[in-house]
Scaffold this motif. Sequence first.
Motif, PDB file in Angstrom:
ATOM      1  N   TYR A  89      -7.371 -19.747 -45.749  1.00  0.00           N
ATOM      2  CA  TYR A  89      -6.326 -20.761 -45.649  1.00  0.00           C
ATOM      3  C   TYR A  89      -6.984 -22.123 -45.814  1.00  0.00           C
ATOM      4  O   TYR A  89      -7.963 -22.422 -45.138  1.00  0.00           O
ATOM      5  N   ALA A  90      -6.447 -22.910 -46.726  1.00  0.00           N
ATOM      6  CA  ALA A  90      -6.987 -24.248 -46.959  1.00  0.00           C
ATOM      7  C   ALA A  90      -5.865 -25.270 -46.930  1.00  0.00           C
ATOM      8  O   ALA A  90      -4.722 -24.965 -47.258  1.00  0.00           O
ATOM      9  N   TRP A  91      -6.228 -26.463 -46.518  1.00  0.00           N
ATOM     10  CA  TRP A  91      -5.308 -27.594 -46.536  1.00  0.00           C
ATOM     11  C   TRP A  91      -5.878 -28.649 -47.469  1.00  0.00           C
ATOM     12  O   TRP A  91      -7.080 -28.923 -47.439  1.00  0.00           O
ATOM     13  N   VAL A  92      -5.006 -29.255 -48.274  1.00  0.00           N
ATOM     14  CA  VAL A  92      -5.379 -30.443 -49.032  1.00  0.00           C
ATOM     15  C   VAL A  92      -4.609 -31.582 -48.381  1.00  0.00           C
ATOM     16  O   VAL A  92      -3.376 -31.566 -48.333  1.00  0.00           O
ATOM     17  N   VAL A  93      -5.350 -32.535 -47.839  1.00  0.00           N
ATOM     18  CA  VAL A  93      -4.733 -33.642 -47.100  1.00  0.00           C
ATOM     19  C   VAL A  93      -4.985 -34.959 -47.823  1.00  0.00           C
ATOM     20  O   VAL A  93      -5.997 -35.122 -48.502  1.00  0.00           O
ATOM     21  N   TYR A  94      -4.048 -35.883 -47.652  1.00  0.00           N
ATOM     22  CA  TYR A  94      -4.107 -37.143 -48.382  1.00  0.00           C
ATOM     23  C   TYR A  94      -4.197 -38.366 -47.478  1.00  0.00           C
ATOM     24  O   TYR A  94      -4.305 -39.475 -47.966  1.00  0.00           O
ATOM     25  N   ASN A  95      -4.121 -38.146 -46.175  1.00  0.00           N
ATOM     26  CA  ASN A  95      -4.234 -39.262 -45.247  1.00  0.00           C
ATOM     27  C   ASN A  95      -4.725 -38.746 -43.897  1.00  0.00           C
ATOM     28  O   ASN A  95      -4.828 -37.539 -43.669  1.00  0.00           O
ATOM     29  N   ALA A 102      -3.734 -30.936 -39.813  1.00  0.00           N
ATOM     30  CA  ALA A 102      -4.408 -29.744 -40.335  1.00  0.00           C
ATOM     31  C   ALA A 102      -5.486 -29.256 -39.371  1.00  0.00           C
ATOM     32  O   ALA A 102      -5.657 -28.042 -39.177  1.00  0.00           O
ATOM     33  N   GLU A 103      -6.218 -30.175 -38.749  1.00  0.00           N
ATOM     34  CA  GLU A 103      -7.238 -29.778 -37.769  1.00  0.00           C
ATOM     35  C   GLU A 103      -6.607 -29.041 -36.596  1.00  0.00           C
ATOM     36  O   GLU A 103      -7.163 -28.049 -36.103  1.00  0.00           O
ATOM     37  N   LEU A 104      -5.465 -29.520 -36.135  1.00  0.00           N
ATOM     38  CA  LEU A 104      -4.759 -28.831 -35.049  1.00  0.00           C
ATOM     39  C   LEU A 104      -4.311 -27.444 -35.498  1.00  0.00           C
ATOM     40  O   LEU A 104      -4.537 -26.448 -34.801  1.00  0.00           O
ATOM     41  N   GLU A 105      -3.674 -27.366 -36.653  1.00  0.00           N
ATOM     42  CA  GLU A 105      -3.198 -26.076 -37.159  1.00  0.00           C
ATOM     43  C   GLU A 105      -4.354 -25.103 -37.343  1.00  0.00           C
ATOM     44  O   GLU A 105      -4.223 -23.904 -37.063  1.00  0.00           O
ATOM     45  N   HIS A 117      -9.931 -32.825 -49.382  1.00  0.00           N
ATOM     46  CA  HIS A 117      -9.236 -34.043 -49.793  1.00  0.00           C
ATOM     47  C   HIS A 117      -8.775 -33.986 -51.241  1.00  0.00           C
ATOM     48  O   HIS A 117      -8.064 -34.877 -51.698  1.00  0.00           O
ATOM     49  N   THR A 118      -9.174 -32.937 -51.978  1.00  0.00           N
ATOM     50  CA  THR A 118      -8.716 -32.765 -53.353  1.00  0.00           C
ATOM     51  C   THR A 118      -8.376 -31.302 -53.605  1.00  0.00           C
ATOM     52  O   THR A 118      -8.949 -30.397 -52.976  1.00  0.00           O
ATOM     53  N   ASN A 121     -11.460 -29.299 -54.867  1.00  0.00           N
ATOM     54  CA  ASN A 121     -12.345 -28.792 -53.810  1.00  0.00           C
ATOM     55  C   ASN A 121     -11.736 -27.582 -53.115  1.00  0.00           C
ATOM     56  O   ASN A 121     -12.446 -26.618 -52.791  1.00  0.00           O
ATOM     57  N   ALA A 122     -10.437 -27.610 -52.872  1.00  0.00           N
ATOM     58  CA  ALA A 122      -9.776 -26.474 -52.225  1.00  0.00           C
ATOM     59  C   ALA A 122      -9.839 -25.235 -53.110  1.00  0.00           C
ATOM     60  O   ALA A 122     -10.091 -24.126 -52.625  1.00  0.00           O
ATOM     61  N   LEU A 123      -9.632 -25.414 -54.410  1.00  0.00           N
ATOM     62  CA  LEU A 123      -9.704 -24.283 -55.329  1.00  0.00           C
ATOM     63  C   LEU A 123     -11.126 -23.727 -55.422  1.00  0.00           C
ATOM     64  O   LEU A 123     -11.327 -22.513 -55.416  1.00  0.00           O
ATOM     65  N   GLU A 124     -12.097 -24.608 -55.474  1.00  0.00           N
ATOM     66  CA  GLU A 124     -13.490 -24.154 -55.524  1.00  0.00           C
ATOM     67  C   GLU A 124     -13.844 -23.364 -54.270  1.00  0.00           C
ATOM     68  O   GLU A 124     -14.453 -22.297 -54.334  1.00  0.00           O
TER      69      GLU A 124
END
Length: 136
Positions: A89-95, A102-105, A117-118, A121-124
């Motif tokens: 499970y990955a999160w891409v966050v923008y702020n 996301a850290e809490l989840e 942040h991109t 990076n999440a896909l890699e």
Amino acid sequence: MSTNFLEKSYLTTHELAIGTFRFYKQVVVGRVREGMQISMDNVLPLLALSWEAYRDTSVVYISDRKYSYSLDPTMYYEVQKLAPHITGYAWVVYNEINRKTAELEARFVQCPKAIHHTMDNALEWSVNLLENKGAN
């Protein structure tokens, strides 16, 4: 990396009441609509589609957190039971707010997880995780 991966592995897009979910060969990228309140009731259609597409293979879910929405993070326990094929499970966050959310989840997710942040990076990270699990 992302353009090549996405072009080669795209399967379909599902527009659901809660958001847009793009299915790829072992990755789902989900973008939940602004202001949604996510519950098991409105996640069940996504879980059913996921089961249909991936029940016999490992998959990584990437949450594209462009918008703010709310959910009870304990829901991840139930999701993991209903979708054991989700192996990352990955999160891409923008702020900063979405990063903290996301850290809490992430505390409630019981499989490998990462915050990025991109999308690249999440896909890699996802591809590396799947390759290390022998899923590809």
